[in-house]
Design a protein around this motif. Structure first.
Motif, short mmCIF file in Angstrom:
data_model
loop_
_atom_site.label_atom_id
_atom_site.label_comp_id
_atom_site.label_asym_id
_atom_site.label_seq_id
_atom_site.Cartn_x
_atom_site.Cartn_y
_atom_site.Cartn_z
N THR A 45 0.86 -1.18 0.00
CA THR A 45 0.00 0.00 0.00
C THR A 45 0.90 1.23 0.00
O THR A 45 1.79 1.35 0.84
CB THR A 45 -0.93 0.04 1.23
OG1 THR A 45 -0.18 0.31 2.41
CG2 THR A 45 -1.67 -1.27 1.38
N GLU A 140 -4.21 -2.08 -8.57
CA GLU A 140 -5.38 -1.33 -8.09
C GLU A 140 -6.30 -2.26 -7.30
O GLU A 140 -7.53 -2.24 -7.45
CB GLU A 140 -6.14 -0.70 -9.27
CG GLU A 140 -5.30 0.16 -10.19
CD GLU A 140 -4.96 1.52 -9.61
OE1 GLU A 140 -5.60 1.92 -8.63
OE2 GLU A 140 -4.06 2.18 -10.15
N VAL A 141 -5.73 -3.07 -6.40
CA VAL A 141 -6.53 -4.07 -5.69
C VAL A 141 -7.55 -3.44 -4.74
O VAL A 141 -8.51 -4.10 -4.33
CB VAL A 141 -5.60 -5.05 -4.93
CG1 VAL A 141 -5.02 -4.38 -3.70
CG2 VAL A 141 -6.32 -6.33 -4.56
N HIS A 142 -7.37 -2.15 -4.40
CA HIS A 142 -8.38 -1.49 -3.56
C HIS A 142 -9.72 -1.39 -4.27
O HIS A 142 -10.73 -1.07 -3.66
CB HIS A 142 -7.90 -0.10 -3.15
CG HIS A 142 -7.45 0.75 -4.30
ND1 HIS A 142 -6.17 0.70 -4.81
CD2 HIS A 142 -8.10 1.67 -5.04
CE1 HIS A 142 -6.06 1.54 -5.82
NE2 HIS A 142 -7.21 2.15 -5.98
N TYR A 143 -9.75 -1.69 -5.58
CA TYR A 143 -11.01 -1.74 -6.32
C TYR A 143 -11.90 -2.86 -5.80
O TYR A 143 -13.07 -2.96 -6.12
CB TYR A 143 -10.71 -1.96 -7.81
CG TYR A 143 -11.71 -1.36 -8.76
CD1 TYR A 143 -12.73 -2.13 -9.31
CD2 TYR A 143 -11.64 -0.02 -9.11
CE1 TYR A 143 -13.65 -1.58 -10.19
CE2 TYR A 143 -12.56 0.54 -9.99
CZ TYR A 143 -13.56 -0.25 -10.52
OH TYR A 143 -14.48 0.31 -11.39
N TRP A 153 -12.10 -9.73 -7.27
CA TRP A 153 -10.77 -9.78 -6.64
C TRP A 153 -10.75 -10.83 -5.54
O TRP A 153 -9.78 -11.57 -5.39
CB TRP A 153 -10.40 -8.39 -6.10
CG TRP A 153 -9.86 -7.48 -7.14
CD1 TRP A 153 -8.56 -7.15 -7.37
CD2 TRP A 153 -10.62 -6.75 -8.11
NE1 TRP A 153 -8.46 -6.27 -8.43
CE2 TRP A 153 -9.71 -6.00 -8.90
CE3 TRP A 153 -11.97 -6.64 -8.40
CZ2 TRP A 153 -10.11 -5.18 -9.95
CZ3 TRP A 153 -12.39 -5.82 -9.45
CH2 TRP A 153 -11.45 -5.10 -10.20
N ALA A 168 -0.28 -7.82 -4.53
CA ALA A 168 -1.46 -6.95 -4.44
C ALA A 168 -1.00 -5.51 -4.26
O ALA A 168 -0.42 -5.16 -3.23
CB ALA A 168 -2.36 -7.38 -3.29
N SER A 170 -1.92 -1.61 -3.92
CA SER A 170 -3.07 -0.81 -3.50
C SER A 170 -2.66 0.62 -3.20
O SER A 170 -1.53 0.88 -2.77
CB SER A 170 -3.71 -1.42 -2.24
OG SER A 170 -4.70 -0.57 -1.70
N LEU A 437 -10.51 -0.35 3.67
CA LEU A 437 -10.91 -1.25 2.59
C LEU A 437 -11.99 -2.18 3.12
O LEU A 437 -11.76 -2.95 4.06
CB LEU A 437 -9.70 -2.05 2.10
CG LEU A 437 -9.90 -2.89 0.84
CD1 LEU A 437 -10.22 -1.99 -0.35
CD2 LEU A 437 -8.65 -3.71 0.55
#
Length: 850
Positions: A45, A140-143, A153, A168, A170, A437
């Motif tokens: 992150t 963009e795993v926070h999607y 995901w 991952a 983010s 998240l």
């Protein structure tokens, strides 16, 4: 050789990779790369623009040396296209492939870029093809928290083969430890790398226009101690000077930014039309940021980017105006633009040929467009039923693009003063930090079919319980659930009262609403009309003086005079749905509604109008529909409107329930399993032929689509009719209003009636099972889909309120569904293939790799 699956794996050093870099990597990048080297999954992150993708590059280097393939996933096709181009440039086109649904390029390549859904589908349909994949990058795993797509995901993290390590990537989130702990529970060895420092420091500024000095001021939003700047507070609160400061004009603000060398800038306006108007307004004002040579470069790039578009299409798109604005060094960027235009703006901005871009928040997702300054014109945005302030973390996300690494010493986030949000509140939003998240995961019909196909029952239950939503689960809040149950009972009663045996009440309601729109809210309400309102707080008799228009209001209001001579403004809500127009009077001239003489003349005329049974706003509107002939039509309409309102309230409660992690996902899965069994998709713990078809349909309306395929709804439809009908399964209007069921042929109209009947049966079953209701299919794109599939040119289509970019986007979504139908229903393959060929052309066709 499987990564981590055999002994003697070659230990590849990262030294040669880091030595080849033209810069010194940051410590967090090195730490994350070392984790990959040790065959561990890693969660990173870090702020936007900090260089997270360098970690993916290091992983590619390591795995290519080990003879393993790498998958790189992104949430949207545009990002996949961009990443494909970047990787092909650095590793050679022969080693890089692309899978997006629109494009299949070198699918057996060592480095394969794809959208997240494509990877998920591969896991379900053919996991054996993943044996030689060592690492999968989830960019963009926070999607993951996206309401409609976020579950994809989680499906990947839960179901990907164990030998695949995940990277991952983010944006900064408020709960990285929790997220990493969940992945560690699912995937084994997982390291968390947190980078909180921005690569370029951010300075938050507050912009005000001083009416006395006729100047625009940029003041630091925070003092040295991190608290809101007291000087701004004093400026705004000084006695006698409360109106001295106002919102800066755009031109003045841009000139101020330019004078302080704070361009290029991205100015966020949460409105597509607002972005277009702002860009045109700046260019029309004569502002120029380009010289002759730069304007020639701009025209050349535009010509290359739009070479695939026909002259007729360019004419419809006002291409000349688009180019003129760009030549000034200014542009708009939003989802309503066609892909070629958005990509042109992105290209020009990254090359430094644009200095100001007005954008909606969709720009905040992934696209590489760093600026020196980011401006927020407003701290609120429209959310469907009104305006709401930005949420904690929105400011951080939007200003993440401020500051170009290696170019700028500081990035600037600028908030404009406004009388609607006071300074202290604005400062609190800017200081709010990051979003936590939160999972949006819930079982779907397609997911259930794939779990039944791939796992035994106990393992499927275990995997549903392995979601992030379950990991974040807290004790169920009985009070919230009881409210949902009570509202659901109310909803069932309301729909029972709304149902009419003469036809679909929803279709009738859509026609009524469409009729209102066609009249722009002026049903029998012209100046001089005498209106009787029988009930409500505004009951009484009035005469209409004139229409009123307020910014942001969809329908006009009405300035009226009561029988007591009082002049007041009434909205459509004030009028209600049972008002009647009982006659007309001639309004005096000159028009002076506040004068006593004017009022006396109007009242004398008003008293002469007898009470009568004029046309009402609801019953007087005759539309061509069987329900209109029902003597209880008005009652059915009122109950239907009440039911729709109740459903919206239930949806809000369910969203809140999901936020709190209170949904019983395994219980929901069991309910879906039971429903699919009753509907013939599951038998025991095996899929029927219909269930196998459902496995391959990926859509919010997956079960409606599968059932329509199964009962022959689409058989013998022409290619244009098939396109029109299938569009109802993917099209979502931008407002909550139901689209009228307008279809170009009798065959397509009959197919729509079948789809609607299936949806009604399904939602009734879902209501009984306490399952979330499947979104209603919407016919709002059917005519456009039919025309385009019939060979119409773009300038021959009536787009209605839809922007060109929306038409292209929905058409491309329709192509995805048509391909699914082509591949899963052999009897429809010829018509579906013909429709794909007819739609995938001209302005809709994917260009280059996009």
């Amino acid at each position: 050789m499987l990564l981590g699956g055999a002994s003697g794996v070659e230990k590849v050093s990262l030294s040669e990779f880091f030595d080849a870099l033209p810069f010194e990597p940051d410590q967090f990048q090195v730490e994350a790369a070392r984790s990959v080297e040790k065959e561990r999954s890693v969660v990173v992150t870090a702020p936007t623009g900090s260089g997270k993708t360098l970690i993916a590059d290091a992983a590619i280097h390591i795995n290519l040396e080990r003879g393993m393939r790498i998958f790189y996933t992104t949430p949207i096709k545009a990002l996949s296209n961009q990443k494909f181009g970047d990787l092909a440039a650095s590793h050679g086109e022969g080693r890089v492939g692309l899978l997006t649904g629109d494009n299949v390029i070198n699918r057996d390549a060592d480095i394969l870029v794809m959208t997240t859904e494509v990877f998920r589908n591969m896991i379900y349909s053919d996991p054996d093809q993943l044996e030689d994949v060592g690492v999968a990058v989830l960019d963009e795993v926070h999607y993951l928290q996206d309401r409609t797509r976020g579950a994809v995901w989680e499906e990947i993290i839960i179901h990907a083969p164990e030998h695949i390590r995940l990277i991952a990537l983010s944006a900064t989130i408020a709960n990285p430890e929790e997220f990493a702990a969940w992945i560690r529970e699912r995937r084994g060895k997982t390291d968390l790398i947190i980078e909180e420092a921005r690569p370029v420091p951010l300075e938050s500024l507050y912009a005000l226009n001083d009416k006395v000095n006729r100047s625009t001021e940029l003041q630091p939003m925070f003092g040295p101690d991190g608290t809101p700047n007291r000087r701004i507070t004093r400026m705004l609160e000084t006695q006698g000077r409360k109106t001295r400061y106002r919102t800066p004009r755009r031109i003045d603000l841009i000139e101020e930014l330019e004078s302080h060398s704070m361009l290029p800038a991205i100015i966020f306006i949460f409105s597509r039309a607002g972005c277009d108007a702002a860009a045109r307004g700046v260019a029309d004002a004569g502002v120029r940021f380009t010289d002759v040579e730069q304007r020639a470069q701009i025209r050349e790039i535009v010509d290359i980017r739009t070479a695939h578009l026909a002259d007729e299409d360019l004419g419809v798109l006002d291409h000349a105006g688009f180019v003129t604005t760009l030549e000034a060094g200014v542009a708009a960027h939003h989802a309503g633009m066609i892909p070629a235009y958005k990509e042109t703006v992105e290209d020009l901005f990254t090359q430094g040929l644009l200095k100001v871009v007005f954008a909606t928040e969709t720009l905040a997702l992934g696209i590489n467009m760093p600026a020196r300054s980011v401006v927020l014109e407003q701290l609120s945005k429209y959310v469907g039923d009104g305006h709401a302030l930005l949420q904690p973390g929105d400011y951080t996300q939007l200003t993440g693009r401020a500051g170009r690494r290696g170019i700028d010493d500081y990035g600037y986030g600028v908030v404009l003063h406004t009388r609607f949000v006071d300074f202290i509140e604005a400062a609190s939003i800017a200081a709010a930090g990051t979003h936590p998240l939160r999972s949006s995961f819930r079982p779907t019909y397609n997911m259930t079919a794939n779990l039944v196909a791939n796992y035994d029952r106990d393992e499927a239950y275990r995997l549903i319980g392995a979601s992030l939503a379950s990991f974040q689960h807290h004790d169920r809040e009985d009070e919230l659930q009881s409210v949902i149950d009570r509202r659901s009972d109310e909803l069932e009663h309301e729909w029972s009262q709304a149902t009419c045996d003469r036809g679909s009440i929803l279709d009738y309601l859509a026609l009524l609403d469409s009729h209102e729109d066609e009249r722009s809210g002026r049903v029998l309400l012209d100046p001089g009309d005498v209106v009787d309102i029988p009930d409500g707080r505004r009951s009484g008799r009035y005469v209409v003086l004139r229409l009123t228009h307020r910014s942001g209001k969809r329908h006009p209001g009405h300035l009226m005079m009561s029988t007591k001579g009082r002049v007041t403004e009434l909205s459509r809500r004030d009028l209600g749905r049972s008002f009647q127009v009982s006659g007309r009077v001639n309004l005096p001239r000159p028009f002076e509604p506040r004068s006593r003489r004017f009022a006396q003349q109007v009242l004398r005329s008003l008293r002469k109008v007898p009470a009568g049974q004029g046309m009402s706003s609801e019953s007087g509107r005759k539309v061509d529909h069987p329900v209109a002939e029902c003597p209880d039509a008005d009652d059915h309409v009122q109950w239907a409107r009440r039911a729709l309102s109740t459903q919206r309230r239930i949806d809000q409660l369910v969203k809140e329930q999901q936020k709190r992690g209170t949904e019983n996902l395994v219980g929901m899965f069991r309910s879906i399993e039971k429903l699919l069994t009753n509907w013939g998709y599951i038998e025991g713990w095996s899929l029927t032929a219909e269930g196998e078809r459902l496995r391959s349909i990926y859509s919010e309306t997956d079960l409606v689509a599968a059932h329509s395929l199964g009962d022959g709804t689409f058989v013998e439809l022409s290619a244009p009719d098939l396109a029109a009908v299938l569009s109802t399964l993917i099209y979502e209007p931008r407002s909550d209003q139901v689209s009228p069921p307008i279809f170009p042929t009798a065959a397509s109209a009959a197919a729509w009636e079948s789809i609607e009947s299936i949806w009604e049966d399904l939602t009734a079953t879902e209501l009984d099972a306490r399952l979330p209701l499947t979104r209603r299919p919407d016919p709002g794109f059917a005519v456009i889909a039919h025309q385009w599939a019939s060979g119409y040119l773009f300038d021959q289509i009536d787009p209605g309120p839809m922007a060109a970019g929306d038409i292209v986007r929905v058409a491309r979504q329709l192509l995805d569904v048509l391909r699914q139908v082509r591949d899963t229903a052999p009897e429809l393959a010829p018509a579906a293939a013909e429709a794909v060929k007819a739609i995938d052309r001209d302005i809709v066709a994917a260009q280059g790799v996009g």
